[in-house]
Design an enzyme around this catalytic site. Structure first.
Site, PDB file in Angstrom:
ATOM      1  NE  ARG A   1      21.524  -1.197  41.238  1.00 39.71           N
ATOM      2  CZ  ARG A   1      22.778  -1.229  40.813  1.00 39.71           C
ATOM      3  NH1 ARG A   1      23.390  -2.386  40.613  1.00 39.71           N
ATOM      4  NH2 ARG A   1      23.431  -0.115  40.557  1.00 39.71           N
TER       5      ARG A   1
ATOM      6  CD  GLN B   1      -2.745   1.356   2.367  1.00 39.38           C
ATOM      7  OE1 GLN B   1      -3.677   0.562   2.341  1.00 39.38           O
ATOM      8  NE2 GLN B   1      -2.574   2.245   3.322  1.00 39.38           N
ATOM      9  CB  THR B   2       3.064   2.695   2.625  1.00 41.67           C
ATOM     10  OG1 THR B   2       2.165   2.296   3.645  1.00 41.67           O
ATOM     11  CG2 THR B   2       3.678   4.030   2.984  1.00 41.67           C
TER      12      THR B   2
ATOM     13  N   GLY C   1      21.126   2.766  35.429  1.00 40.99           N
ATOM     14  CA  GLY C   1      22.194   2.514  34.466  1.00 40.99           C
ATOM     15  C   GLY C   1      22.079   1.179  33.748  1.00 40.99           C
TER      16      GLY C   1
ATOM     17  CD  GLU D   1       0.899  -0.910   8.473  1.00 39.56           C
ATOM     18  OE1 GLU D   1      -0.242  -0.690   8.012  1.00 39.56           O
ATOM     19  OE2 GLU D   1       1.781  -1.459   7.813  1.00 39.56           O
TER      20      GLU D   1
ATOM     21  N   GLY E   1       6.503  -4.568   4.449  1.00 42.95           N
ATOM     22  CA  GLY E   1       7.125  -5.667   5.178  1.00 42.95           C
ATOM     23  C   GLY E   1       7.122  -6.941   4.357  1.00 42.95           C
TER      24      GLY E   1
END
Lengths: 682, 682
Positions: free
Chosen positions: A329, A145-146, A420, A443, A185
């Protein structure tokens, strides 16, 4: 070594303790999330098969070039079909397997665009000829399409298909560089065929605008492009996203295709060159309203409500990885055990992460909830009944924009909350983020969707009668306008799901009303109005569904309570983000913003002890998450250490750059320093 | 072909027309942005030299592996010093050249961390021994602070340096895996030496916390790691960012270094093992207030106000690329010329892009403005005067968090506003985005900085006297509290820079007051309070400087007007984003939010005709921008087409994946389809 041992043991202990402290039964919740224990069992079985298979190994993915990533995507696809044959997987099981591939792959374009468009738009004759080959991937398709010069504005496409009565063929032609099909795609190197959008031009020169055609792109003998077609890949994407997909371009130079290859279910060309119109403009499948004869099949495909669940599952990954890592952590001031505090214990951290967890639950359940409505629409549509098409279109448009924006944002918020180490590719969320970025632009640009959502709301509010009860789902929030006055809010309102839902509905309804009534000459300069109103509408629709979910929970008390907390948390953070609206619309007294914020923070503390179990309920294996920071057992530092050993730069002790560049630079420096020293001595 | 020609010509015509329609003289503005015409001429000359040199060619950068990107970074670094010698560049010119490398490179860690920390903290003896080598890059250094288990909390670092009186050495040791130095830029494969943070342990076992040491990491003969040190690269980063930098890890196993290698300007160890304290805790260079003896040199380095200008220049790139592309991209409804509309003409688009342009101007000028204040502080500090250190620290902390958040966000907003093509790596902004992401997490997590900014504001507001005039720059906004009542706002206020500045100052001041007065038990649950208040403070500080800039503009009328529009636009979008605060604090009547939004939109229309010239004023060459969508002449589609031809996947007609994977899949499909057909016939 005792200390070394204990530091690493501690992360595992922290994770075990966090699991221990919760009360909810993650199996119960998992069954709800997966829509049944059979679905969960299938998922587990298929995931197990795949993660034992070296083709699906992810350990070197980060070091691959794009070409290698593309080849790997094809290898995985081929392997899925081999496994399907070996294990006699059903189509549903095969879909589960494809869904477990955690990156975009070319075959998706066949499955999500090419195949459904072909079957919904092609004539019975064409389906008889190619249907089985398409279903069995005997040909691999894409959806063209595009174009380079045109994206979401389908009406502006330049590629032409001119009918030639003499030979009963169409001549497909790309008159300009900008008419090259672009971004398609699977087109770059994979697809053998495609469904092409091109302007239908009649022999008399009249231009009927975009129509769909079935075209062969590559030879089935040697995979070379067919004569007259120039094809290639359009190159890498931002942040190395979508690496495995060969988004491509194609230019057609007077390429002939048979008359029968026009997709002619609704409109067609007679052998003599006369146009047969579609019986009903809307049968052309939900193109943007206002554009006639736009045979754009995308909205109904891409906007499938399954998509909303997919966004929910992405949020689930973001929540799982970041909540697990911040649980083990430790940083900062000592806690009661004289250990540094768990990072997730900081309100500034869990305030960012728990809403993602809540949103994941809401969107997974919401997607499932809407699939029913959608399937009904599809069934009706197949029999020619378009009565619920508009509602479904608005619903999916509103929620597509909304859920994709949040999914992308949540992935990044979760990544940043990890500090980080979140920037390490081994953390895993950066990879998901870059792959999801096109969701917010390609899209059906979300801004275009917003416009459609707002337009339908304005129309509805103008027609609104006194009885709002018959409003479709996408407009149900407007019923508040005919049913009373806005809720009176006090500091206790934030515990009541239904009051917050009502508030969010009032906000959306009032914003739509304002759009209608703002007729001052400056109103057009409120450039973000459509976007804000569309977001408010989406949030009102979701809030409405959340209220239904809340009433429909079938769980034991603890799990019900945990789920209800998540639903309320979703609503509160939504209301908090809407504060500027709520205050501008006088729906909330200024003095109550503080109470809304503290209610949210307080609720986060209530959710926190269950956080790890609530993420466990998503059922991700370490292979699925592919994140050193999100490992199930909490052993994050050893996981990072192991990953690092595979980094290509670490495979030689001294880098090649030493002889080439570092040594000359250092030698130059020594010479110059020596000279300066000598000058100083003189 | 005529049409093909015209479609591409049109983009160039659109760009030329957009340039034509403006009135401002970009040369005048450029001189302001670069801080003088000499500076601009130097920039142009150096950029010209570099872009003619193949070492700085960018055309294959996107296809390189990380190892190749690393080697390229070293090649460029070496080449810069060769060019310096050839062209007799001054240090300033060499800095300009390094600044023109548009990606992070390992040598930056030598220049921005290793070298300044060494010179500010080392003893005269050590400087005499190594200073020249460091200045001439005869040794290449890095700064080893962060550990696998500890980031911003320096007090938690685990690496030890134990003094051994017998040999007058320190023994550096990493007791645990988590004590491995981690994330250290240039450590992985490049650095020969480093400044190391380690806990100083005395012979009697007492632990004096983190101190700095000079260590050799690699042999100068063969670049092998020194005995007892395990070094490596920590692997790829999110979105393939920071590809050229070898962030590394290092683990020390009882490594001995001479006593003299402790950086002993302020504290030291006697040969016998006695500790000599620093004369003044604050001499240890601006560690987070409240942490004693934290020899963390980073805040003052990384937070150099030059950093704010850098963020401004990033925003400038984002604005230039996206404004240029949306000027030549046409989509949607026909305009007066019967062409589709220029994308930038949509309010929903330019409303997103012009504020980025405005912010770029503000931050570039702001950075220059603050360099003076900073240089004064540095001069005073060198002579032992710490009186302005706190102000500078708050100022740079507040603005660092603020400018980095905006730079990262603006890059992404600009990329998304370009729609589908913005996701192409050739668009260029995705690359900048992923490289900038660590700004928001690593090196002084913005949340930690927020905390410090808010703490100092609370302290100041409690001590506030009746006369606010003597407040330092970082607290000047608080003066409104002692000087009257908030401004009364009406719809005309949005044209007055000084009223909007006042409003933003009142908002920050009131928010700080609220933090002090909110003593209800729930206040602690307002988890984002610090972040919001810190942002408001930063915005008030910037607003204050914007008012000064406005008064100090030395330009001719047209340029003055254009710049004033940008300053006002910056203030209006800042106020708009602060709406929830302004309404909650009763600083704005609810009925006026609409007027603020439309005033912003209206101002955008005033800025729009000058947008291209205002981006031209940044003076970027196509080589600097490296963006197919941001090319100067507007020829974006040909630029994309040319880039695409270099994509590695396009170098072979048929992909290797065909024989390996596509062909078997297609053959399987044909077989299955044939079988199904036969079954159907039976």
């Amino acid at each position: 070594m005792a200390q070394a041992h204990s530091a690493l043991e501690r992360t595992k202990q922290d994770m075990a303790a966090a699991r221990q402290q919760g009360y909810v039964d993650e199996v119960q919740l998992r069954t709800v999330l997966y829509g049944g224990s059979n679905e969960w069992n299938t998922h587990t079985r298929i995931a197990g098969t795949m993660q034992r298979d070296p083709v699906f190994d992810k350990s070197h993915r980060l070091y691959m070039t794009r070409t290698e990533r593309y080849e790997r995507a094809l290898a995985m696809t081929r392997r899925i079909y081999e496994l399907k044959d070996q294990h006699h997987w059903s189509d549903t099981e095969t879909r589960v397997a494809l869904g477990l591939i955690d990156e975009p792959i070319p075959i998706s374009l066949h499955l999500l665009a090419f195949e459904p468009v072909f079957f919904s738009q092609a004539s019975q004759e064409l389906i008889a000829q190619y249907g089985l080959l398409i279903q069995q991937r005997g040909i691999v398709g894409c959806y063209l399409q595009t174009e380079l010069g045109h994206g979401s504005n389908v009406a502006g496409l330049e590629t032409t298909a001119t009918y030639i009565p003499a030979t009963q063929e169409f001549e497909v032609h790309s008159p300009t560089l900008t008419s090259s099909k672009w971004w398609i795609g699977s087109l770059g190197k994979t697809a053998t065929h495609g469904v092409l959008q091109a302007r239908l031009v009649l022999p008399n020169g009249s231009d009927l605008g975009p129509h769909l055609f079935f075209v062969q792109l590559r030879s089935l003998d040697n995979h070379r492009p067919m004569p007259g077609i120039t094809i290639g890949d359009i190159g890498p994407k931002a942040g190395a996203g979508y690496a495995g997909v060969d988004n491509g371009y194609a230019r057609f130079f007077h390429v002939r295709i048979p008359r029968e290859h026009m997709l002619s279910k609704f409109s067609s060309i007679t052998p003599g060159g006369d146009y047969i119109k579609p019986p009903h403009a809307k049968m052309s499948y939900g193109g943007p309203s206002g554009c006639d004869h736009v045979l754009d099949a995308r909205p109904l495909l891409i906007l499938h409500p399954r998509f909303i669940s997919s966004c929910g599952w992405l949020m689930a990954k973001a929540a799982t990885v970041s909540i697990r890592y911040t649980t083990v952590r430790r940083q900062g001031n000592p806690d009661a055990d004289r250990l540094e505090q768990q990072v997730i214990s900081y309100p500034s951290v869990h305030y960012r992460l728990l809403p993602i967890l809540a949103r994941a639950y809401v969107f997974i359940l919401l997607g499932r909830d809407l699939v029913k409505a959608f399937d009904e629409t599809s069934t009706r549509l197949a029999s020619g009944d378009t009565s619920s098409l508009a509602d479904t279109h608005v619903l999916t448009s509103a929620l597509k924009a909304h859920s994709t924006r949040h999914a992308v944002r949540d992935l990044e918020v979760a990544r940043r909350a990890m500090g980080g180490h979140g920037y390490s590719a081994y953390a895993g969320l950066g990879r998901l983020y870059v792959d999801q970025l096109p969701l917010v632009t390609v899209e059906g640009d979300n801004y275009v969707l917003d416009k459609q959502v707002v337009r339908s709301a304005i129309k509805a509010v103008k027609q609104l009668g006194s009885d709002g009860r018959d409003l479709p789902i996408s407009l149900r929030y407007l019923s508040v306008l005919s049913s009373g006055v806005p809720p009176s809010i006090d500091a206790t309102s934030w515990q009541d799901i239904h009051v917050v839902v009502l508030l969010l509905k009032w906000r959306a309804a009032r914003l739509v009303q304002n759009l209608v009534s703002h007729s001052d000459k400056d109103a057009k300069y409120d450039a973000s109005a459509e976007q804000r109103v569309a977001a408010a509408i989406a949030e009102a629709i979701v809030a409405d569904r959340v209220a239904e979910m809340d009433m429909g929970i079938r769980l034991r008390e603890k799990e019900k309570c945990a789920l209800r907390n998540l639903l309320l948390l979703y609503l509160l953070v939504t209301a908090e983000a809407a504060l500027a609206d709520l205050l501008s619309l006088n729906l909330l007294p200024p003095s109550l913003s503080h109470s809304l914020r503290t209610a949210t923070g307080l609720l986060c503390f209530a959710v926190l002890p269950e956080a790890i179990r609530l993420t466990d309920a998503f059922g991700f294996t370490d292979w699925e998450l592919d994140s050193a920071l999100g490992v199930y057992d909490g052993n994050v530092y050893e996981a990072l250490w192991e990953e690092v050993q595979t980094e290509p730069l670490n495979q030689t002790e001294v880098t090649r750059a030493y002889e080439d560049h570092i040594k000359p630079m250092v030698e130059r420096g020594h010479t110059l320093a020596g000279q300066a020293q000598n000058r100083a001595k003189l």
